[in-house]
Scaffold this active site. Structure first.
Site, PDB file in Angstrom:
ATOM      1  N   SER A  62      44.917  42.412  53.332  1.00 25.92           N
ATOM      2  CA  SER A  62      45.349  42.172  52.114  1.00 25.92           C
ATOM      3  C   SER A  62      46.760  41.323  52.111  1.00 25.92           C
ATOM      4  O   SER A  62      46.920  40.863  51.063  1.00 25.92           O
ATOM      5  CB  SER A  62      45.648  43.573  51.314  1.00 25.92           C
ATOM      6  OG  SER A  62      44.127  43.936  51.022  1.00 25.92           O
ATOM      7  N   TYR A  90      44.947  48.025  40.948  1.00 27.21           N
ATOM      8  CA  TYR A  90      44.750  47.262  42.014  1.00 27.21           C
ATOM      9  C   TYR A  90      43.331  46.955  42.294  1.00 27.21           C
ATOM     10  O   TYR A  90      42.618  47.884  42.293  1.00 27.21           O
ATOM     11  CB  TYR A  90      45.281  47.786  43.470  1.00 27.21           C
ATOM     12  CG  TYR A  90      45.194  47.084  44.675  1.00 27.21           C
ATOM     13  CD1 TYR A  90      46.398  46.432  45.017  1.00 27.21           C
ATOM     14  CD2 TYR A  90      44.061  47.067  45.471  1.00 27.21           C
ATOM     15  CE1 TYR A  90      46.110  45.636  46.110  1.00 27.21           C
ATOM     16  CE2 TYR A  90      44.018  46.512  46.726  1.00 27.21           C
ATOM     17  CZ  TYR A  90      45.098  45.600  46.841  1.00 27.21           C
ATOM     18  OH  TYR A  90      45.065  45.018  48.073  1.00 27.21           O
TER      19      TYR A  90
END
Length: 363
Positions: free
Chosen positions: A74, A176
């Protein structure tokens, strides 16, 4: 597996740096497994340091170096955010553009409200989209411990979007979403008419001199393992902007340096990107929303926390076999990158240790 799985001796990770910096960094190496390949890069004022330990694979023949590639997971999202800010600086897209403008007709999540999802919502985890695409998990189960997302294509994603729920009002709350950031990469592709990797190379990586940062094959990479078996290189064809990049300690050092010293970063004027990329580097670290639960602020993808040492800006990531952390403190002129081929149980510990190292380096 004997000496095959554990090389008899590991190269010393701190052969040339000061004892004080070696003492600060040592916990990062001890919080990776003994057989891990590890690379750490540090910026501290005028000081630039790369320290490595371990090998590319369990043969123990090729040591990790500053130009060895690791999967970023990420941390890829920070590159996508910089690409967004660069395209905004060029006037090609706007933060408040609705995503519908850049997606095929009918390939849009259903909104529970009249307010559409915008590019800024995707870049601040406030879109209301789920963490992963609808339909991805069932297709990934047979490969869950190796390469779970390799067969989920962009076509699968576009078919899944109309069935994707949007939770709450876009912009109302931080949740998220790797889907959201991956979708941002697709939106930017469509806006520019270039594939994500080509767009990232021309607008970000080439101008910044990141010669070994890409989604595909490149220079020698560390091999990941699970239960003694090699894990294939991570692939994410539907959402490369979320987690598909690989990079090196050398490249990540340059990437953080660009965020810390925007005006000093050498961007060739002939690329046409100098003005817009510098504007993007300034814009990407500005706080946009606050996470109600943690108090952390969200910039464009980057997290920001206030501390006694200054504003810490950071992002972590992982794949099936790797962990990565990148962070910087503009006021202290400090940056840290840590990458490792880690076992699943050590990932969180490794990235938490990296965050603590960033704080200590800032003090």
């Amino acid at each position: 597996m004997g000496a095959q799985s554990t090389p008899p001796s590991l190269p010393e990770p701190f052969p040339t740096i000061s004892p004080e910096l070696a003492r600060l960094l040592r916990p990062l190496f001890s919080n990776a497994s003994p057989t891990s390949g590890v690379a750490v890069a540090v910026i501290r004022g005028a000081e630039r340091t790369v320290a490595c330990r371990g090998y590319l694979d369990r043969s123990g023949k090729r040591p990790v170096r500053a130009d060895t590639r690791f999967e970023l997971g990420s941390v890829t999202k920070t590159f996508t955010a910089l690409l967004l800010a660069e395209m905004v600086a060029r006037g090609e897209v706007r933060y408040d553009d609705p995503i519908d403008r850049y997606l095929p007709a009918g390939a849009v999540p259903g909104y529970p409200h009249d307010r559409p999802i915008t590019l800024l919502h995707l870049a601040t985890h406030t879109s209301g989209l789920p963490r992963l695409p609808v339909g991805l998990v069932p297709t990934s189960v047979p490969r869950w411990f190796t390469n779970p997302y390799a067969t989920f294509s962009a076509a699968h994603l576009l078919r899944a979007l109309p069935r994707t729920p949007v939770r709450g009002m876009p912009g109302a709350q931080v949740r998220y979403s790797s889907l959201g950031c991956g979708l941002l990469g697709l939106v930017l592709e469509n806006a520019a008419g270039l594939r994500y990797e080509e767009l990232l190379a021309s607008r970000v990586c080439d101008p910044l001199g990141l010669v070994d940062t890409s989604c595909g094959p490149g220079r020698e990479s560390v091999t990941g393992y699970r239960r003694g078996r090699r894990v294939p290189s991570f692939r994410l064809p539907a959402l490369p902007g979320a987690a598909a990049l690989r990079s090196t300690a050398d490249d990540m050092l340059r990437f953080l340096q660009a965020h810390l010293a925007v005006d000093a970063v050498p961007i060739p004027e002939r690329t046409g990107a100098a003005v817009t990329l510098r504007a993007a580097l300034r814009d990407v670290g500005k706080p946009r929303v606050e996470h109600r639960r943690t108090g952390a602020r969200i910039c464009l993808i980057w997290n920001q926390r206030l501390s006694a040492e200054g504003d810490l800006v950071f992002q972590s990531g992982s794949t099936r076999s790797f962990s990565a952390f990148a962070g910087f403190n503009p006021s202290a002129q400090v940056g840290l990158v840590a990458m490792a081929s880690t076992l699943p149980g050590l990932r969180r510990r490794f990235t938490q240790t990296a965050y603590e190292m960033l704080r200590r380096l800032s003090g």
